[in-house]
Design a protein around this motif. Sequence first.
Motif, PDB file in Angstrom:
ATOM      1  N   ILE A  25    -134.335 -49.268 -49.342  1.00  0.00           N
ATOM      2  CA  ILE A  25    -133.647 -48.120 -49.349  1.00  0.00           C
ATOM      3  C   ILE A  25    -133.746 -47.641 -48.650  1.00  0.00           C
ATOM      4  O   ILE A  25    -134.312 -47.523 -47.037  1.00  0.00           O
ATOM      5  CB  ILE A  25    -132.908 -46.857 -50.303  1.00  0.00           C
ATOM      6  N   LEU A  26    -132.193 -47.851 -47.325  1.00  0.00           N
ATOM      7  CA  LEU A  26    -132.094 -47.046 -46.143  1.00  0.00           C
ATOM      8  C   LEU A  26    -131.609 -46.409 -45.904  1.00  0.00           C
ATOM      9  O   LEU A  26    -130.287 -46.250 -46.005  1.00  0.00           O
ATOM     10  CB  LEU A  26    -131.412 -48.080 -45.547  1.00  0.00           C
ATOM     11  N   LEU A  27    -131.793 -45.660 -45.133  1.00  0.00           N
ATOM     12  CA  LEU A  27    -130.548 -43.766 -45.391  1.00  0.00           C
ATOM     13  C   LEU A  27    -130.832 -43.491 -43.815  1.00  0.00           C
ATOM     14  O   LEU A  27    -131.458 -43.111 -42.840  1.00  0.00           O
ATOM     15  CB  LEU A  27    -131.347 -43.027 -45.276  1.00  0.00           C
ATOM     16  N   THR A  28    -129.580 -43.724 -42.682  1.00  0.00           N
ATOM     17  CA  THR A  28    -129.356 -43.802 -41.863  1.00  0.00           C
ATOM     18  C   THR A  28    -129.244 -42.405 -41.172  1.00  0.00           C
ATOM     19  O   THR A  28    -128.884 -41.130 -42.375  1.00  0.00           O
ATOM     20  CB  THR A  28    -127.831 -44.486 -41.312  1.00  0.00           C
ATOM     21  N   ARG A  29    -128.918 -41.809 -39.743  1.00  0.00           N
ATOM     22  CA  ARG A  29    -128.880 -40.744 -39.167  1.00  0.00           C
ATOM     23  C   ARG A  29    -128.122 -39.917 -39.605  1.00  0.00           C
ATOM     24  O   ARG A  29    -127.569 -38.445 -39.957  1.00  0.00           O
ATOM     25  CB  ARG A  29    -129.356 -41.101 -37.647  1.00  0.00           C
ATOM     26  N   ASP A  30    -126.663 -40.666 -39.908  1.00  0.00           N
ATOM     27  CA  ASP A  30    -125.692 -39.415 -40.361  1.00  0.00           C
ATOM     28  C   ASP A  30    -125.475 -39.742 -41.768  1.00  0.00           C
ATOM     29  O   ASP A  30    -124.575 -38.102 -42.410  1.00  0.00           O
ATOM     30  CB  ASP A  30    -124.381 -40.337 -40.381  1.00  0.00           C
ATOM     31  N   VAL A  31    -126.862 -39.659 -42.387  1.00  0.00           N
ATOM     32  CA  VAL A  31    -126.742 -38.437 -44.040  1.00  0.00           C
ATOM     33  C   VAL A  31    -128.032 -38.093 -43.958  1.00  0.00           C
ATOM     34  O   VAL A  31    -128.830 -37.482 -43.307  1.00  0.00           O
ATOM     35  CB  VAL A  31    -126.588 -40.062 -45.246  1.00  0.00           C
ATOM     36  N   ASP A  32    -127.307 -36.975 -44.956  1.00  0.00           N
ATOM     37  CA  ASP A  32    -128.906 -36.063 -45.300  1.00  0.00           C
ATOM     38  C   ASP A  32    -129.216 -36.129 -46.472  1.00  0.00           C
ATOM     39  O   ASP A  32    -128.374 -36.710 -47.850  1.00  0.00           O
ATOM     40  CB  ASP A  32    -128.503 -34.748 -45.638  1.00  0.00           C
ATOM     41  N   TRP A  33    -131.614 -37.184 -46.459  1.00  0.00           N
ATOM     42  CA  TRP A  33    -131.596 -37.814 -47.554  1.00  0.00           C
ATOM     43  C   TRP A  33    -131.620 -36.778 -49.256  1.00  0.00           C
ATOM     44  O   TRP A  33    -131.837 -36.932 -50.226  1.00  0.00           O
ATOM     45  CB  TRP A  33    -132.972 -37.950 -47.129  1.00  0.00           C
ATOM     46  N   ARG A  34    -131.378 -35.193 -48.838  1.00  0.00           N
ATOM     47  CA  ARG A  34    -132.199 -34.292 -49.647  1.00  0.00           C
ATOM     48  C   ARG A  34    -130.534 -35.097 -50.968  1.00  0.00           C
ATOM     49  O   ARG A  34    -131.069 -34.456 -52.186  1.00  0.00           O
ATOM     50  CB  ARG A  34    -131.818 -33.319 -49.120  1.00  0.00           C
ATOM     51  N   ASP A  35    -129.925 -35.222 -49.796  1.00  0.00           N
ATOM     52  CA  ASP A  35    -128.619 -35.669 -50.943  1.00  0.00           C
ATOM     53  C   ASP A  35    -128.215 -36.638 -52.073  1.00  0.00           C
ATOM     54  O   ASP A  35    -127.615 -36.847 -52.943  1.00  0.00           O
ATOM     55  CB  ASP A  35    -126.747 -35.498 -50.213  1.00  0.00           C
ATOM     56  N   HIS A  36    -129.617 -37.279 -51.731  1.00  0.00           N
ATOM     57  CA  HIS A  36    -129.659 -38.330 -52.887  1.00  0.00           C
ATOM     58  C   HIS A  36    -131.466 -39.111 -52.748  1.00  0.00           C
ATOM     59  O   HIS A  36    -131.683 -39.735 -53.511  1.00  0.00           O
ATOM     60  CB  HIS A  36    -129.456 -39.310 -51.550  1.00  0.00           C
TER      61      HIS A  36
END
Length: 452
Positions: free
Chosen positions: A248-259
């Motif tokens: 899984i990759l989460l980039t800076r434009d998203v908030d990991w708390r939402d996922h």
Amino acid sequence: MISLDALGPNGNFRTRNRLTVTDVAGTPVAELSLVPKVFVTRAMSALRRATTLPVRERLAALARAADVFVNANIAGLSFADYEHAVSRVSGVPLSVVRSATAAIVAAAEQARFSAFQARPTGAVDDWRDERTTLGSAVWTRRGDVFAVHAAGNHPGPHGLWLEALALGYRVAVRPSRREPLTPHRLITALRSAGFGDDQVVLLPTDHDAADEILRAADLGMVYGGDDVVGKYATNPNVLPQGPGRSKILLTRDVDWRDHLDTIVDSVSHEGGVACINATAVFVDGDPAPLAAAIAERLAAIPTLPPQDPKAVLPVAPVESARAVANYLAAQAKSTLTVLGDVVDELGDGSAALRPAVHLLDRPDAPQAGVELPFPCVWVAPWTPRAGLAPLRNTLVLTAVTGDHALVDALLDEPTISNVYVGDHPTYWLRPGVPHDRYLGEFLMRTKTLIRS
């Protein structure tokens, strides 16, 4: 004791040489007949001499087999008894077994749809099609006999080789010694539904004779670790199915708390035993808070025996569980352990493999490629400067990002098999989409035909 005979070209065959299959506590559950190499050779010759069923007959037989698989009493077991036995023998949680067997049923019922999804749009599947009078590509088999060295960590992969039957191959399956119950039940159902004994066979055997199964087939598929993939990597007639190393990759434009729900589910949903479970999570930013949040969620999973309907974690014999824990400890020496204490004994000779979370200090840390058969995840930092290198060699990559250029690059990367963009768990799959490319891409080819 459940008696699991070999299923040869002349019917059931019970041998003197039998393997005792035990459950996770070491209790004998079944006896599996092991056939010698000469039996394998004769069985493969019989498959080669056999005639393929017409397409309508084999698709109808597959649909009937789904019903037999669920409703018949096979080897003395009802369907519920069979699922319970698979859970106890493999250590896979009962809920995961039920999901996998439902997927096998769906694969048999929808074989026509799934198998033929791989056909090129410019090809027909029957030379009698009217389009061949003007000249057309025809989709044809690359051979007649397909061999499978089956997986034992999860029943689900048995749904895939049904596509080979749908496409007209005769199939030989060498079951895993860890969990032979599923292929035995499935092949018995296929035979009851209309496939001849010389159309699909079950050949439990030792390693020497196992190579004979592949040698005598036109094409084969094998499941295993990196050693298996390496052994067959240069053989164009064998399709290796190895570790998934899904990420899984989460980039800076998203908030990991939402996922967070999706991330935790991707790690633990299949009991952590499947190649589509997330092995590593990369985040553009500080990975420590995410690792702590994942650990908090995973720590709340209860320890239960695998046959408990509420079980989530896989179970293994205590010695095997300790071996896995020792291997993990050796691999994780230079990392920060956020959640450990992997072995949780159940008091009957078995132990649950509890989740593990480790924090890495760089995206290219080698530990991110270590895949283990329980919920074990490595959380690492990532930046665009790190590029695609840490993300390569991945079966499924869930990219939670709004960066369309990055998505283009991920799709263009040949070592990433599947890309899920947005809030989709790595274990997402449905009939008709490829798991690791379509099996038909390997089994079939096109020929040009024009007729009068």
